[in-house]
Design a protein around this motif. Structure first.
Motif, PDB file in Angstrom:
ATOM      1  N   SER A   1       0.825  -1.202   0.000  1.00  0.00           N
ATOM      2  CA  SER A   1       0.000   0.000   0.000  1.00  0.00           C
ATOM      3  C   SER A   1       0.864   1.259   0.000  1.00  0.00           C
ATOM      4  N   LEU A   2       1.994   1.214   0.704  1.00  0.00           N
ATOM      5  CA  LEU A   2       2.904   2.365   0.716  1.00  0.00           C
ATOM      6  C   LEU A   2       3.500   2.609  -0.672  1.00  0.00           C
ATOM      7  N   GLY A   3       3.904   1.534  -1.340  1.00  0.00           N
ATOM      8  CA  GLY A   3       4.457   1.666  -2.684  1.00  0.00           C
ATOM      9  C   GLY A   3       3.441   2.231  -3.663  1.00  0.00           C
ATOM     10  N   ILE A   4       2.207   1.734  -3.583  1.00  0.00           N
ATOM     11  CA  ILE A   4       1.148   2.240  -4.456  1.00  0.00           C
ATOM     12  C   ILE A   4       0.862   3.700  -4.151  1.00  0.00           C
ATOM     13  N   LEU A   5       0.917   4.077  -2.859  1.00  0.00           N
ATOM     14  CA  LEU A   5       0.666   5.472  -2.483  1.00  0.00           C
ATOM     15  C   LEU A   5       1.723   6.405  -3.065  1.00  0.00           C
ATOM     16  N   VAL A   6       2.989   5.992  -3.020  1.00  0.00           N
ATOM     17  CA  VAL A   6       4.064   6.811  -3.598  1.00  0.00           C
ATOM     18  C   VAL A   6       3.830   6.991  -5.101  1.00  0.00           C
ATOM     19  N   PHE A   7       3.499   5.894  -5.793  1.00  0.00           N
ATOM     20  CA  PHE A   7       3.241   5.963  -7.237  1.00  0.00           C
ATOM     21  C   PHE A   7       2.037   6.842  -7.540  1.00  0.00           C
ATOM     22  N   GLN A   8       0.951   6.644  -6.765  1.00  0.00           N
ATOM     23  CA  GLN A   8      -0.283   7.401  -7.008  1.00  0.00           C
ATOM     24  C   GLN A   8      -0.085   8.890  -6.769  1.00  0.00           C
ATOM     25  N   THR A   9       0.574   9.237  -5.654  1.00  0.00           N
ATOM     26  CA  THR A   9       0.764  10.646  -5.321  1.00  0.00           C
ATOM     27  C   THR A   9       1.658  11.339  -6.342  1.00  0.00           C
ATOM     28  N   THR A  10       2.731  10.653  -6.758  1.00  0.00           N
ATOM     29  CA  THR A  10       3.625  11.227  -7.760  1.00  0.00           C
ATOM     30  C   THR A  10       2.893  11.463  -9.075  1.00  0.00           C
ATOM     31  N   SER A  11       2.143  10.461  -9.524  1.00  0.00           N
ATOM     32  CA  SER A  11       1.394  10.587 -10.780  1.00  0.00           C
ATOM     33  C   SER A  11       0.342  11.686 -10.682  1.00  0.00           C
ATOM     34  N   LEU A  12      -0.339  11.756  -9.533  1.00  0.00           N
ATOM     35  CA  LEU A  12      -1.391  12.759  -9.365  1.00  0.00           C
ATOM     36  C   LEU A  12      -0.828  14.176  -9.410  1.00  0.00           C
ATOM     37  N   VAL A  13       0.276  14.401  -8.691  1.00  0.00           N
ATOM     38  CA  VAL A  13       0.862  15.744  -8.648  1.00  0.00           C
ATOM     39  C   VAL A  13       1.283  16.196 -10.047  1.00  0.00           C
ATOM     40  N   LEU A  14       1.933  15.307 -10.799  1.00  0.00           N
ATOM     41  CA  LEU A  14       2.426  15.679 -12.124  1.00  0.00           C
ATOM     42  C   LEU A  14       1.287  15.914 -13.116  1.00  0.00           C
ATOM     43  N   THR A  15       0.312  15.007 -13.140  1.00  0.00           N
ATOM     44  CA  THR A  15      -0.798  15.153 -14.082  1.00  0.00           C
ATOM     45  C   THR A  15      -1.709  16.317 -13.697  1.00  0.00           C
ATOM     46  N   MET A  16      -1.923  16.517 -12.385  1.00  0.00           N
ATOM     47  CA  MET A  16      -2.785  17.614 -11.950  1.00  0.00           C
ATOM     48  C   MET A  16      -2.145  18.963 -12.291  1.00  0.00           C
ATOM     49  N   ARG A  17      -0.844  19.068 -12.038  1.00  0.00           N
ATOM     50  CA  ARG A  17      -0.153  20.314 -12.348  1.00  0.00           C
ATOM     51  C   ARG A  17      -0.218  20.612 -13.843  1.00  0.00           C
ATOM     52  N   TYR A  18      -0.024  19.581 -14.646  1.00  0.00           N
ATOM     53  CA  TYR A  18      -0.065  19.767 -16.098  1.00  0.00           C
ATOM     54  C   TYR A  18      -1.470  20.155 -16.552  1.00  0.00           C
ATOM     55  N   SER A  19      -2.490  19.506 -15.975  1.00  0.00           N
ATOM     56  CA  SER A  19      -3.867  19.793 -16.375  1.00  0.00           C
ATOM     57  C   SER A  19      -4.297  21.198 -15.983  1.00  0.00           C
ATOM     58  N   ARG A  20      -3.739  21.734 -14.891  1.00  0.00           N
ATOM     59  CA  ARG A  20      -4.119  23.079 -14.433  1.00  0.00           C
ATOM     60  C   ARG A  20      -3.341  24.182 -15.138  1.00  0.00           C
ATOM     61  N   THR A  21      -2.254  23.830 -15.821  1.00  0.00           N
ATOM     62  CA  THR A  21      -1.461  24.848 -16.517  1.00  0.00           C
ATOM     63  C   THR A  21      -1.530  24.707 -18.033  1.00  0.00           C
ATOM     64  N   LEU A  22      -2.200  23.670 -18.512  1.00  0.00           N
ATOM     65  CA  LEU A  22      -2.326  23.457 -19.950  1.00  0.00           C
ATOM     66  C   LEU A  22      -3.274  24.502 -20.545  1.00  0.00           C
ATOM     67  N   LYS A  23      -2.814  25.151 -21.584  1.00  0.00           N
ATOM     68  CA  LYS A  23      -3.623  26.185 -22.229  1.00  0.00           C
ATOM     69  C   LYS A  23      -4.410  25.573 -23.381  1.00  0.00           C
ATOM     70  N   GLU A  24      -5.745  25.618 -23.262  1.00  0.00           N
ATOM     71  CA  GLU A  24      -6.627  25.110 -24.297  1.00  0.00           C
ATOM     72  C   GLU A  24      -7.743  26.114 -24.537  1.00  0.00           C
ATOM     73  N   GLU A  25      -8.405  25.965 -25.666  1.00  0.00           N
ATOM     74  CA  GLU A  25      -9.534  26.837 -25.959  1.00  0.00           C
ATOM     75  C   GLU A  25     -10.717  26.471 -25.061  1.00  0.00           C
ATOM     76  N   GLY A  26     -11.493  27.484 -24.708  1.00  0.00           N
ATOM     77  CA  GLY A  26     -12.652  27.245 -23.870  1.00  0.00           C
ATOM     78  C   GLY A  26     -12.313  27.336 -22.398  1.00  0.00           C
ATOM     79  N   PRO A  27     -13.316  27.183 -21.535  1.00  0.00           N
ATOM     80  CA  PRO A  27     -13.096  27.308 -20.093  1.00  0.00           C
ATOM     81  C   PRO A  27     -12.293  26.141 -19.533  1.00  0.00           C
ATOM     82  N   ARG A  28     -11.526  26.418 -18.497  1.00  0.00           N
ATOM     83  CA  ARG A  28     -10.782  25.370 -17.810  1.00  0.00           C
ATOM     84  C   ARG A  28     -11.726  24.630 -16.869  1.00  0.00           C
ATOM     85  N   TYR A  29     -11.476  23.349 -16.644  1.00  0.00           N
ATOM     86  CA  TYR A  29     -12.370  22.581 -15.775  1.00  0.00           C
ATOM     87  C   TYR A  29     -12.332  23.114 -14.347  1.00  0.00           C
TER      88      TYR A  29
END
Length: 285
Positions: free
Chosen positions: A9-37
């Motif tokens: 569970s600890l190993g999965i948590l490290v993987f999940q948290t790392t993936s979440l931080v990177l993808t969330m940061r990218y999704s919040r800074t990605l410039k696309e047409e239309g409103p941001r989610y």
């Protein structure tokens, strides 16, 4: 078996948290047409997915019998209102923390993704400083609230016979309510204009699923390990995501302070898990 579950569970948590931080940061800074989610709607959807996953796990534990599932949910949730209400406190704090994570990742890396011209340099610096301050405050509040909620949730999990999945259903129920309140209070105007799922794309759904998975994994870590070890796993994931940002994404320059903090985290994790061998009895003359 419990030791294996603990480290898995600890190993999965490290993987999940790392993936979440990177993808969330990218999704919040990605410039696309239309409103941001809207981050508030993403938090609600993640809570609903977590409830669905836990119901399926309880169904599996009930030997895939719908009558048994119905009885378990009725007996453990509806017939124990006071036990269910205990989860309202950590649920509200976790909901706040999840929203603050979006705020932090939307502000802390604003300067990295903006390349102003010379004429815009002064304004951009002022905006960047303000954004970083907002992000820092969001992180600090999230850290303190997460610590309290984690200890409280650990106490509930280890003092009850209810399964971790039942507790997660209770947690997700209150989290959905608090999350919906936040949606209509803070984003009601945007919601009325563009709808609940405005700005959603494949990347957004990946973020939502990862966040829902995180709720399940954190509960398992607290159940089979403890909240302190959960904190170490989260710290290791921060270091890992930062290293990925430096070597792969090339959008972060580590400082001596970062390296010092990384060494402290790794040393603390090692000392916490270190089990010294008992000293042998001294030989008497």
């Amino acid at each position: 078996m419990s030791a294996n579950l603990k480290y898995l569970s600890l190993g999965i948590l490290v993987f999940q948290t790392t993936s979440l931080v990177l993808t969330m940061r990218y999704s919040r800074t990605l410039k696309e047409e239309g409103p941001r989610y809207l981050s508030s709607t993403a938090v609600v959807i993640a809570e609903l997915l977590k409830i669905l996953a836990c119901v399926l796990l309880v169904y599996k534990d009930s030997k895939c019998n719908l009558r048994t599932l119905n009885r378990v949910l009725h007996d453990e949730i509806l017939n124990k209102p006071m036990e269910t209400l205990k989860l309202a406190i950590p649920s509200g704090i976790y909901t706040l923390q999840n929203n603050l994570l979006y705020v932090a990742l939307s502000n802390l890396d604003a300067a990295t993704y903006q390349w102003p011209s010379d004429s815009q340099a002064t304004a951009a610096k002022e905006h960047s400083a303000g954004s970083q301050f907002v992000g820092l405050i969001a992180v600090l509040i999230a850290c303190f609230s997460s610590g309290f909620a984690g200890v409280y949730f650990e106490k509930i999990l280890k003092e009850t016979k209810q399964s971790v999945w039942i507790r997660n259903i209770q947690l997700g129920f209150f989290g959905s309510i608090f999350g919906l309140m936040g949606v209509y209070i803070y984003d009601g105007e945007q919601l009325s204009k563009n709808g609940f799922f405005q700005g959603y794309n494949k990347l957004t759904w990946i973020v939502v699923v990862l966040q829902a998975l995180g709720g399940l994994v954190i509960a398992a870590v607290i159940k089979y390990a403890d909240n302190i070890l959960k904190g170490f796993a989260t710290s290791l994931s921060i270091i890992l995501s930062t290293l990925i940002s430096y070597f792969w994404l090339q959008d972060f320059v580590p400082t001596s302070v970062f390296f010092f903090g990384a060494v402290l985290v790794i040393a603390a994790t090692f000392l916490y898990g270190y089990d010294p061998k008992p000293a042998g009895n001294p030989i008497k003359a």
